[in-house]
Design a protein around this motif. Structure first.
Motif, mmCIF file in Angstrom:
data_model
loop_
_atom_site.group_PDB
_atom_site.id
_atom_site.type_symbol
_atom_site.label_atom_id
_atom_site.label_comp_id
_atom_site.label_asym_id
_atom_site.label_seq_id
_atom_site.Cartn_x
_atom_site.Cartn_y
_atom_site.Cartn_z
ATOM 1 N N ARG A 166 0.919 -1.299 -0.072
ATOM 2 C CA ARG A 166 0.160 0.076 -0.012
ATOM 3 C C ARG A 166 0.901 1.131 0.128
ATOM 4 N N LYS A 167 0.092 2.505 -0.382
ATOM 5 C CA LYS A 167 0.699 3.875 -0.064
ATOM 6 C C LYS A 167 0.787 4.055 1.060
ATOM 7 N N PRO A 168 1.779 5.118 1.726
ATOM 8 C CA PRO A 168 1.563 5.367 3.044
ATOM 9 C C PRO A 168 0.286 5.967 3.557
ATOM 10 N N THR A 169 -0.486 5.677 4.507
ATOM 11 C CA THR A 169 -1.691 6.022 5.166
ATOM 12 C C THR A 169 -1.033 7.582 5.713
ATOM 13 N N ALA A 170 -2.164 8.199 6.349
ATOM 14 C CA ALA A 170 -1.900 9.364 7.295
ATOM 15 C C ALA A 170 -0.930 8.857 8.472
ATOM 16 N N GLN A 171 -1.321 7.801 9.106
ATOM 17 C CA GLN A 171 -0.423 7.427 10.340
ATOM 18 C C GLN A 171 0.782 6.932 9.614
ATOM 19 N N ASP A 172 0.993 6.120 8.843
ATOM 20 C CA ASP A 172 2.346 5.737 8.209
ATOM 21 C C ASP A 172 3.108 7.109 7.810
ATOM 22 N N LEU A 173 2.548 8.057 7.260
ATOM 23 C CA LEU A 173 3.387 9.255 6.782
ATOM 24 C C LEU A 173 3.680 10.106 7.832
ATOM 25 N N HIS A 174 2.977 10.065 8.968
ATOM 26 C CA HIS A 174 3.273 10.664 10.065
ATOM 27 C C HIS A 174 4.513 10.158 10.891
ATOM 28 N N ARG A 175 4.417 8.631 11.033
ATOM 29 C CA ARG A 175 5.579 8.080 11.289
ATOM 30 C C ARG A 175 6.875 8.296 10.647
ATOM 31 N N LEU A 176 6.801 8.234 9.342
ATOM 32 C CA LEU A 176 7.878 8.385 8.593
ATOM 33 C C LEU A 176 8.689 9.817 8.573
ATOM 34 N N LEU A 177 7.746 10.824 8.770
ATOM 35 C CA LEU A 177 8.277 12.333 8.946
ATOM 36 C C LEU A 177 8.724 12.503 10.322
ATOM 37 N N ILE A 178 8.166 11.879 11.271
ATOM 38 C CA ILE A 178 8.917 12.000 12.712
ATOM 39 C C ILE A 178 10.241 11.416 12.585
ATOM 40 N N ILE A 179 10.480 10.106 11.889
ATOM 41 C CA ILE A 179 11.979 9.528 11.899
ATOM 42 C C ILE A 179 12.856 10.290 10.863
ATOM 43 N N ILE A 258 -1.182 14.674 -7.295
ATOM 44 C CA ILE A 258 -1.418 15.513 -8.329
ATOM 45 C C ILE A 258 -3.009 15.170 -8.247
ATOM 46 N N LYS A 259 -3.755 14.175 -8.184
ATOM 47 C CA LYS A 259 -5.120 13.967 -7.966
ATOM 48 C C LYS A 259 -5.933 14.610 -6.672
ATOM 49 N N GLY A 260 -4.938 15.122 -5.644
ATOM 50 C CA GLY A 260 -5.420 15.288 -4.468
ATOM 51 C C GLY A 260 -5.893 14.415 -3.677
ATOM 52 N N ARG A 261 -5.402 13.211 -3.753
ATOM 53 C CA ARG A 261 -5.687 12.102 -2.728
ATOM 54 C C ARG A 261 -4.676 11.895 -1.655
ATOM 55 N N ALA A 262 -3.624 12.723 -1.609
ATOM 56 C CA ALA A 262 -2.355 12.397 -0.527
ATOM 57 C C ALA A 262 -2.988 13.197 0.795
ATOM 58 N N SER A 381 7.822 19.833 14.849
ATOM 59 C CA SER A 381 6.847 20.728 14.031
ATOM 60 C C SER A 381 5.965 19.739 12.564
ATOM 61 N N THR A 382 6.097 18.544 12.793
ATOM 62 C CA THR A 382 5.526 17.808 11.648
ATOM 63 C C THR A 382 4.208 17.669 12.016
ATOM 64 N N GLU A 383 3.238 18.028 10.995
ATOM 65 C CA GLU A 383 1.586 17.616 11.014
ATOM 66 C C GLU A 383 1.187 17.013 9.896
ATOM 67 N N VAL A 384 0.440 15.972 10.067
ATOM 68 C CA VAL A 384 -0.115 15.183 8.910
ATOM 69 C C VAL A 384 -1.642 14.907 9.311
ATOM 70 N N VAL A 385 -2.386 15.486 8.446
ATOM 71 C CA VAL A 385 -3.945 15.176 8.298
ATOM 72 C C VAL A 385 -4.367 14.391 7.398
ATOM 73 N N SER A 386 -5.176 13.337 7.806
ATOM 74 C CA SER A 386 -5.824 12.318 6.828
ATOM 75 C C SER A 386 -6.805 13.078 5.828
ATOM 76 N N GLY A 387 -7.154 12.219 4.874
ATOM 77 C CA GLY A 387 -8.414 12.903 4.154
ATOM 78 C C GLY A 387 -7.760 13.770 2.938
ATOM 79 N N TYR A 388 -8.812 14.380 2.300
ATOM 80 C CA TYR A 388 -8.134 14.984 1.057
ATOM 81 C C TYR A 388 -7.694 16.375 1.429
ATOM 82 N N SER A 389 -6.717 16.745 0.899
ATOM 83 C CA SER A 389 -6.111 17.996 1.050
ATOM 84 C C SER A 389 -7.115 19.265 0.706
ATOM 85 N N ASP A 390 -6.884 20.507 1.298
ATOM 86 C CA ASP A 390 -7.822 21.521 0.865
ATOM 87 C C ASP A 390 -7.750 21.989 -0.631
ATOM 88 N N ASP A 391 -6.722 21.886 -1.477
ATOM 89 C CA ASP A 391 -6.707 22.155 -2.552
ATOM 90 C C ASP A 391 -6.585 21.157 -3.673
#
Length: 432
Positions: A166-179, A258-262, A381-391
């Protein structure tokens, strides 16, 4: 009397001529109905009694019995994973894949067990050996062993592909950014690079497409790996004549962004806020906002320190390739399969198994302690929010704008300069 003898002779010649004509006519009609000449009868296939039940009993007593012959370290070495993980895979495949369910033949004899089939597949993948190499121990013939390997690969993708490829979920991405922040690179989502797999039995008509220079035909794997060697992105199939930039143009790595799903990402480097993560790369990749390369000829202490840290962290993907090839020698040795689709399935199945092993053994070799991770998570200072981005793009114009942000060279230079200052500040503070 003479005339009667001549008549009898003429009648006999006529009868002989009629017989010859009928024979030739029959042969002509036979050749018209069946133009293929009669072939030699095929040799009867030799039946070998392999005593497959004894193979299952031997396998059970050696590795899975209560008093197994071989201890867990040898099981881990030969099966490339711990016993409980292998049993989990066997149980899942036997429940969901009909091929791995044990049946009885017309004589009432039990067929090969799921343990025998999965062990045969693992041995072929792990050692890269020929299909008939498992015959003497598991009592499985060559053709059946190949079927076990193909069904095992398809079953792994069907049962575990959605979870471990799978591609990184919000929780996975948060962990990657913290590391990444702990290692001195806030916003880093991993490192990206390509690996070549030689294709020995490449069709002759395709060799020019898959061969670079005077080398051998190869198929390319593009992958993104993190510090724990988990492979988050795998794009396999481009021909070996392409370099990393050509493969990047075909890769779907930025499709979700690009499609706003990240998921949304926000982090701060050297006092400046950024909203797009990046990957560490080598020098061939372009200078985009989503890529950070090393400094080829650093001048001064700050650029030299940055180059050292970047090159050390970028080796994550190289280590992942090395571990993948060490665990599954089939992707290290030249591929002997003719079908490219089957080769791709083998590569994806090996990556899934690799990620399963990483998840099972991650806590045994991670660099970061739990307390260190918690401190960075609370103070970072890292912050990750699940769901679609504002843009989220609503038209092709918005998608092209996002694509332009990914390839922004000015943002790349600004982020790289901020990272140089951030790493220098971080290491100087640690030394103080």
């Amino acid at each position: 009397m003479a005339s009667s003898s001549r008549d009898e002779l003429g009648q006999a010649l006529d009868e002989e001529f009629d017989n010859i004509f009928q024979t030739e006519l029959d042969n002509a009609l036979y050749s018209y109905d069946d133009p293929q000449p009669p072939t030699k009868p095929k040799k009867k296939r030799v039946y070998i009694e392999r005593h497959r039940e004894e193979g299952h009993i031997r396998l059970w007593n050696d590795y899975f019995g209560e008093n197994a012959t071989f201890p867990p370290p040898l099981f881990r070495r030969r099966f490339r994973m711990n016993k409980h993980l292998f049993i989990r895979i066997v149980d899942r495949l036997s429940n969901e894949m009909p091929f791995f369910q044990q049946r009885r033949d017309a004589l009432g004899r039990s067929g090969f067990s799921a343990l025998q089939k999965c062990t045969a597949a693992i041995r072929i993948l792990a050692y890269g050996c020929a299909a008939d190499a498992v015959d003497e121990y598991l009592r499985i013939g060559e053709s059946t062993a190949m079927k076990c390997m193909e069904h095992f690969v398809n079953g792994i993708m069907y049962c575990f592909g959605d979870e471990y490829l799978r591609k990184p979920t919000a929780q996975d991405l948060h962990r990657l950014l913290i590391i990444g922040e702990i290692r001195g690179f806030p916003g880093m989502m991993g490192s990206i690079d390509c690996m070549h797999w030689e294709w020995k039995n490449c069709p002759t008509a395709w060799k020019g497409q898959y061969t670079r220079g005077h080398g051998k035909p190869t198929i390319v794997l593009e992958a993104v790996a993190s510090q724990d060697l988990w492979i988050w992105h795998a794009f396999f199939g481009p021909p070996g004549t392409l370099n990393d930039i050509n493969i990047l143009d075909r890769s779907p790595i930025f499709d979700d962004l690009i499609k706003g799903r990240a998921p949304k990402v926000k982090y701060v480097v050297n006092g400046n806020e950024y909203r797009m993560g990046y990957y560490l790369t080598d020098g061939i990749y372009p200078k985009w906002a989503s890529f950070i390369q090393s400094i080829p000829l650093p001048q001064g202490d700050k650029p030299s320190l940055f180059a050292t840290c970047q090159e050390a962290c970028r080796k994550d993907v190289e280590r992942a390739f090395g571990v993948l090839q060490a665990r599954f020698a089939i992707v290290k040795t030249p591929a002997l399969i003719w079908d490219k689709e089957k080769i791709g399935n083998i590569m994806r199945a090996c990556i899934i198994l690799h990620n399963m092993i990483v998840e099972d053994e991650r806590d045994t070799y991670t660099q970061f302690a739990v307390t260190e991770f918690q401190q960075a998570e609370s103070s970072g200072s890292t912050e990750v929010v699940s769901g679609y981005s504002d843009d989220t793009p609503s038209s092709i114009v918005d998608m092209m704008a996002t694509r332009t942000r990914i390839r922004d060279q000015v943002m790349h230079e600004q982020l790289k300069n901020d990272l140089v200052e951030h790493i220098w500040t971080k290491h100087s503070t640690n030394h103080v």
